[in-house]
Write an enzyme that holds these catalytic residues in place. Sequence first.
Site, PDB file in Angstrom:
ATOM      1  N   LYS A 113     -10.864  -0.194   6.515  1.00 41.93           N
ATOM      2  CA  LYS A 113      -9.635  -0.030   7.292  1.00 41.93           C
ATOM      3  C   LYS A 113     -10.029   0.439   8.695  1.00 41.93           C
ATOM      4  CE  LYS A 113      -5.941   2.212   5.650  1.00 41.93           C
ATOM      5  NZ  LYS A 113      -4.662   1.541   5.970  1.00 41.93           N
ATOM      6  N   GLU A 168       0.875  -1.174   0.000  1.00 43.37           N
ATOM      7  CA  GLU A 168       0.000   0.000   0.000  1.00 43.37           C
ATOM      8  C   GLU A 168       0.911   1.221   0.000  1.00 43.37           C
ATOM      9  OE1 GLU A 168      -2.661   2.545   3.191  1.00 43.37           O
ATOM     10  OE2 GLU A 168      -2.552   0.375   3.452  1.00 43.37           O
ATOM     11  N   ARG A 209       1.141  10.276   0.654  1.00 42.99           N
ATOM     12  CA  ARG A 209       1.534  11.297   1.635  1.00 42.99           C
ATOM     13  C   ARG A 209       2.731  12.115   1.178  1.00 42.99           C
ATOM     14  NH1 ARG A 209       1.307   8.119   7.470  1.00 42.99           N
ATOM     15  NH2 ARG A 209      -0.702   7.081   7.164  1.00 42.99           N
TER      16      ARG A 209
END
Length: 213
Positions: free
Chosen positions: A128, A40, A44
């Site tokens: 999640k 993943e 960011r």
Amino acid sequence: MSVFHELARFGVVPVIVLDRAEDALPLADALIAGGLPLAEITLRTPQALAGLAEIARHRPAMLVGAGTVLTEDQVHEAKAAGARFALSPGIDPLVLTEAQGAGLPFAPGIATATEVQMALRAGCEMVKFFPAVPAGGIALLKSIAAPYVHTGLGYNPTGGVTAETLGDWLALPQVRAVGGTWIATQADIATGAWEAIAHKARAAVDLVTRLRG
């Protein structure tokens, strides 16, 4: 087999912060060498999408997705870069709708029962649980998930999970795979510690195998 069933098969998803796109392929090779062809890539950093695209283009056997997908535009950017799935730390109905329209399997972030119901209404297969440990850990997830067991919804706890607690999380039947930042840390990637990453990936794979018997 859906992409989230593939994630569940591995039991652990390396969560990656990528500062340089040129590190993407050595990172992918280290994870593959460790028997964990999965990542993943969190959106960011400015280089995250470029790195994701490198992996998708040159390591097609790698199951690569985008994390920290926060906007409708990022849904399309991740899809265009080759992401096969996407995740978010929170739940935004507009982003969910956009992902569904784009055909990008999407797992929104949840930390409350209300958010679980929002995800179910949107037809999500997996969510999640974030931030897993600060939000309340295993005890909270058990409580939140209990009323929805019959729905078959899967959970991906991320945030504070470690190799030492991996087994405790996977013992919950609703947990499909944990998100692990320890496998390839930002510092490991910055210093090119590819052998160490491969070793930690292999250790995680071996641990999941033992736990699942």
